[in-house]
Design a protein around this motif. Structure first.
Motif, PDB file in Angstrom:
ATOM      1  N   SER A 144       2.494  -2.482  10.628  1.00 47.75           N
ATOM      2  CA  SER A 144       3.604  -2.268  11.893  1.00 47.75           C
ATOM      3  C   SER A 144       3.566  -0.576  11.298  1.00 47.75           C
ATOM      4  CB  SER A 144       4.978  -3.411  11.706  1.00 47.75           C
ATOM      5  OG  SER A 144       5.249  -2.280  10.213  1.00 47.75           O
ATOM      6  N   THR A 145       4.082   0.193  12.412  1.00 46.99           N
ATOM      7  CA  THR A 145       4.098   1.356  11.862  1.00 46.99           C
ATOM      8  C   THR A 145       4.869   1.857  10.906  1.00 46.99           C
ATOM      9  OG1 THR A 145       3.730   2.397  14.147  1.00 46.99           O
ATOM     10  CG2 THR A 145       5.225   3.432  12.973  1.00 46.99           C
ATOM     11  N   PRO A 146       6.637   1.089  10.724  1.00 48.17           N
ATOM     12  CA  PRO A 146       7.055   1.134   9.390  1.00 48.17           C
ATOM     13  C   PRO A 146       6.526   0.829   8.347  1.00 48.17           C
ATOM     14  CG  PRO A 146       8.656   0.562  11.021  1.00 48.17           C
ATOM     15  CD  PRO A 146       7.162   0.432  11.704  1.00 48.17           C
ATOM     16  N   THR A 147       5.831  -0.306   7.830  1.00 50.06           N
ATOM     17  CA  THR A 147       5.247  -0.542   6.919  1.00 50.06           C
ATOM     18  C   THR A 147       4.388   1.021   6.956  1.00 50.06           C
ATOM     19  OG1 THR A 147       5.783  -3.262   7.368  1.00 50.06           O
ATOM     20  CG2 THR A 147       3.277  -1.962   6.329  1.00 50.06           C
ATOM     21  N   ALA A 148       2.606   1.001   7.107  1.00 46.74           N
ATOM     22  CA  ALA A 148       2.430   1.820   7.236  1.00 46.74           C
ATOM     23  C   ALA A 148       2.827   3.741   6.818  1.00 46.74           C
ATOM     24  CB  ALA A 148       1.416   2.266   8.617  1.00 46.74           C
ATOM     25  N   PHE A 149       3.597   4.117   7.370  1.00 44.03           N
ATOM     26  CA  PHE A 149       4.415   5.046   7.249  1.00 44.03           C
ATOM     27  C   PHE A 149       5.501   4.884   5.547  1.00 44.03           C
ATOM     28  CE2 PHE A 149       8.153   8.003   7.537  1.00 44.03           C
ATOM     29  CZ  PHE A 149       7.504   9.534   8.174  1.00 44.03           C
ATOM     30  N   ALA A 150       5.886   3.659   4.804  1.00 47.60           N
ATOM     31  CA  ALA A 150       6.369   3.781   4.113  1.00 47.60           C
ATOM     32  C   ALA A 150       5.876   2.924   3.269  1.00 47.60           C
ATOM     33  CB  ALA A 150       7.719   2.882   4.600  1.00 47.60           C
ATOM     34  N   ALA A 151       4.598   2.435   3.178  1.00 46.34           N
ATOM     35  CA  ALA A 151       3.757   2.225   1.874  1.00 46.34           C
ATOM     36  C   ALA A 151       4.146   3.334   1.115  1.00 46.34           C
ATOM     37  CB  ALA A 151       2.666   1.515   2.388  1.00 46.34           C
ATOM     38  N   GLN A 152       4.315   2.114  -0.249  1.00 51.23           N
ATOM     39  CA  GLN A 152       3.950   3.545  -0.802  1.00 51.23           C
ATOM     40  C   GLN A 152       2.598   2.862  -2.264  1.00 51.23           C
ATOM     41  OE1 GLN A 152       5.989   5.517  -2.745  1.00 51.23           O
ATOM     42  NE2 GLN A 152       7.818   5.187  -0.452  1.00 51.23           N
ATOM     43  N   GLN A 153       1.649   1.684  -1.808  1.00 54.21           N
ATOM     44  CA  GLN A 153       0.382   1.691  -1.767  1.00 54.21           C
ATOM     45  C   GLN A 153       0.214   0.032  -1.405  1.00 54.21           C
ATOM     46  OE1 GLN A 153      -0.381  -1.491  -4.497  1.00 54.21           O
ATOM     47  NE2 GLN A 153       2.178  -2.484  -4.529  1.00 54.21           N
TER      48      GLN A 153
END
Length: 75
Positions: free
Chosen positions: A20-29
């Protein structure tokens, strides 16, 4: 977490895939993640703008077309 639970139960889990785009954008690690399916992350779209992931001027691509039908019940 799901991969670790599978492994603890004795079930091999060689690949860990998130998306998902939000996951890719917001992932810290992304430790122990094999792949990221980033959706529209490379281009963004109006859905991502509407959920606050990007600004309108960050949308990299648009399509001009003619609408030939719609679902009235969904607006």
């Amino acid at each position: 977490m799901a991969a670790n639970r599978l492994r603890q139960a004795g079930i091999p889990c060689k690949q860990v895939s998130v998306g998902s785009t939000p996951t890719a954008f917001a992932a810290q690690q992304l430790t122990d993640v094999s792949e990221v399916r980033a959706g529209v992350y490379a281009f963004f779209d109006l859905v991502m703008h509407n959920v606050g992931v990007c600004e309108l001027d960050e949308i990299a691509l648009s399509v001009l077309t003619t609408v030939i039908g719609h679902q009235q019940e969904k607006g």
